[in-house]
Design a protein around this motif. Structure first.
Motif, short mmCIF file in Angstrom:
data_model
loop_
_atom_site.label_atom_id
_atom_site.label_comp_id
_atom_site.label_asym_id
_atom_site.label_seq_id
_atom_site.Cartn_x
_atom_site.Cartn_y
_atom_site.Cartn_z
N ALA A 72 -9.28 14.73 -6.83
CA ALA A 72 -7.90 14.80 -7.08
C ALA A 72 -6.86 14.50 -5.63
CB ALA A 72 -7.51 16.42 -7.44
N ARG A 91 3.59 16.57 -9.81
CA ARG A 91 3.03 17.31 -11.05
C ARG A 91 1.90 18.02 -10.73
NH1 ARG A 91 2.34 13.44 -13.87
NH2 ARG A 91 0.12 13.18 -13.33
N ASP A 92 0.96 17.46 -9.81
CA ASP A 92 -0.43 18.24 -9.61
C ASP A 92 -0.58 18.44 -8.08
OD1 ASP A 92 -1.28 17.97 -12.20
OD2 ASP A 92 -1.86 15.74 -11.86
#
Length: 243
Positions: A72, A91-92
């Protein structure tokens, strides 16, 4: 006559037995067929939740968790190196990438000292505080101007966009090793690299944060970001290895 009375009594007892028969007798023998409608929904509706909601990390090996987080972080690095208007960082969001970049940059800048008699420890703290304090100030300024993103989303974007300047720091350290005897050439290389990476960091951060600000106040948000990356760039450009 007695026989008639006994017969009537027997018939009355039989009738009483018939009337006092349990109301639910024989229910056990009744089976619900498919033709009988049943009220309520007893099936799980298709598409009511995603497979990710059923996935639990409680039983996941630590190795898989670490590798997933590293992937990620790597994806966010790619988004910064190829900046475009995207909500991936927003968003993340996470702070692992900014922490790694901040520590790496502070460690590399720790090697430079104007005075060899000074302890080089505070330089790490100085870089660390400048980066995080500057990011917090820019985030608060963005929120006060009406920004629509959260506090940690802004910190995530500003921290990840330090990546180009971290690359510039690596190039500057290599230039001192490869061009040690050519001071002018070394300075020109460092100047060009720092200017390019400064522009890259500024453009990348504004690409992610521009849409979250009111149209008439974008300049007030971009100006502090410009100063933030300019200070870091100046620290990199004026870096001199401790000898």
């Amino acid at each position: 006559m007695a026989t008639a009375e006994e017969t009537a009594a027997e018939e009355g007892a039989a009738g009483l037995t018939a009337t006092t028969k349990p109301l639910f007798a024989g229910l056990a023998d009744v089976s619900i067929s498919e033709d009988i409608p049943v009220e309520g929904e007893i099936t799980v509706p298709v598409g009511s939740h995603s497979p990710d909601e059923d996935y639990s990390t409680l039983d996941e090996p630590v190795k898989d968790t670490i590798m997933r987080d590293l992937r990620a972080v790597g994806k966010k690095f790619i988004h910064v190196m190829y900046p475009k208007k995207s909500s991936a960082l927003l968003r993340d969001w996470d702070l692992w990438g900014p922490l790694i970049l901040c520590v790496s940059l502070a460690l590399m800048l720790q090697g430079g000292a104007a005075d060899s008699t000074e302890d080089r420890g505070p330089q790490f703290a100085e870089v660390f505080v400048i980066i995080w304090f500057g990011a917090v100030v820019i985030t608060l300024n963005s929120k006060l101007l009406g920004g629509t993103i959260s506090f940690f989303q802004s910190l995530c974007v500003l921290g990840y966009c330090i990546l180009p300047l971290t690359v510039a720091m690596v190039v500057c350290r290599l230039s001192f090793l490869l061009l040690a005897k050519l001071e002018t050439a070394s300075f020109i290389v460092r100047l060009l690299v720092v200017i390019a990476m400064f522009g890259w960091s500024t453009l990348a951060s504004t690409a992610f944060l521009a849409d979250s600000q009111p149209p008439n106040r974008k300049a007030l948000v971009v100006y502090p970001i410009f100063l933030f990356y300019f200070v870091i760039s100046w620290m990199i450009l004026t870096f001199t290895p401790h000898t």
